[in-house]
Motif scaffolding. Structure first.
Motif, mmCIF file in Angstrom:
data_model
loop_
_atom_site.group_PDB
_atom_site.id
_atom_site.type_symbol
_atom_site.label_atom_id
_atom_site.label_comp_id
_atom_site.label_asym_id
_atom_site.label_seq_id
_atom_site.Cartn_x
_atom_site.Cartn_y
_atom_site.Cartn_z
ATOM 1 N N CYS A 194 0.784 -1.343 -0.054
ATOM 2 C CA CYS A 194 0.021 -0.352 0.013
ATOM 3 C C CYS A 194 0.945 1.239 -0.025
ATOM 4 O O CYS A 194 0.858 2.204 -0.817
ATOM 5 N N GLU A 195 1.943 1.582 0.846
ATOM 6 C CA GLU A 195 2.187 2.475 1.072
ATOM 7 C C GLU A 195 3.652 2.794 -0.266
ATOM 8 O O GLU A 195 3.182 3.891 -0.784
ATOM 9 N N ARG A 199 3.218 6.411 -2.739
ATOM 10 C CA ARG A 199 4.421 7.043 -2.887
ATOM 11 C C ARG A 199 3.855 7.228 -4.439
ATOM 12 O O ARG A 199 4.178 7.640 -5.153
ATOM 13 N N LEU A 200 3.566 6.255 -5.239
ATOM 14 C CA LEU A 200 3.775 5.954 -6.422
ATOM 15 C C LEU A 200 3.376 6.681 -7.217
ATOM 16 O O LEU A 200 2.882 7.826 -8.100
ATOM 17 N N LEU A 201 1.484 6.837 -6.474
ATOM 18 C CA LEU A 201 0.506 8.178 -7.818
ATOM 19 C C LEU A 201 0.537 9.078 -6.912
ATOM 20 O O LEU A 201 0.376 9.786 -7.983
#
Length: 205
Positions: A194-195, A199-201
């Motif tokens: 999830c993390e 961060r990618l988004l």
């Protein structure tokens, strides 16, 4: 729980980890405490998804001595350190998943802070997504005694809970039982994924 039952539970966890792809190419190592003096740990160079009972070696916690003379995991000293420091730890799982490995490099601080995720409640003692869960990150080192000393120095002033990351290497996590260690591993892996996605988004926004 008898030694046979503990080993059976650890074998099942190892096969599950292998199916998940979290220990590719014989990577990783797993152990279970037998008593205050001894633990069982995976032999070096074994595929974790196809381990058998004979692939676990008896190790003396105080000295890392292996009575059989066979070669345990090169990272045995990190397992025994955890057992010596915390008598409530009953099992340790060390994995090399993509999520843990990449996130440990992306995060430049000395800890990864997880906050706002409902799945934080998969970790013992956590009751709300509002809590701040800090997972320490230690720089990788081929000198395991030196790495173990850095972990011990950290633990001398800050309690170690659930697990820690080794940068570019993977995750160590644990629990009072194999069952709890397995739950912590699954919960942390979900949180790491999830993390990373968050961060990618955010980077694309």
């Amino acid at each position: 729980m008898t030694e046979h039952q503990q080993l059976t539970a650890l074998l099942a966890a190892c096969h599950w980890i292998g199916e998940k792809g979290w220990c590719p190419a014989t990577g990783g190592n797993m152990s279970v405490r037998l008593d205050d003096a001894q633990c069982l740990i995976t032999e070096s160079g074994k595929d974790k998804g196809s381990l058998q009972a004979e692939d676990f070696l008896l190790v003396e916690i105080a000295t890392n001595h292996v009575p059989s003379g066979r070669t345990p995991s090169a990272e045995t000293g990190l397992h025994t350190l955890l057992y010596r420091r915390d008598p409530t730890i009953g099992a340790v799982l060390h994995t090399h998943s993509v999520n843990a490995t990449v996130l440990s490099r992306v995060e430049k601080d000395a800890e990864l802070v997880l906050h706002g995720y409902e799945m934080q409640k998969s970790l013992a003692g956590q009751s709300t997504h509002l809590a701040r869960v800090a997972i320490p990150i230690f720089d990788n080192d081929q000198d395991i005694p030196a790495l173990a000393q850095r972990v011990a120095d950290y633990a001398s002033h800050t309690p170690l809970r659930y697990g820690f990351l080794v940068r570019g290497h993977g995750l160590y996590c644990w629990g009072a039982t194999v069952k709890e260690a397995r739950r912590h591993l699954e919960g942390l892996e979900f949180l790491f994924q999830c993390e990373l996605q968050r961060r990618l988004l955010e980077a694309k926004a």
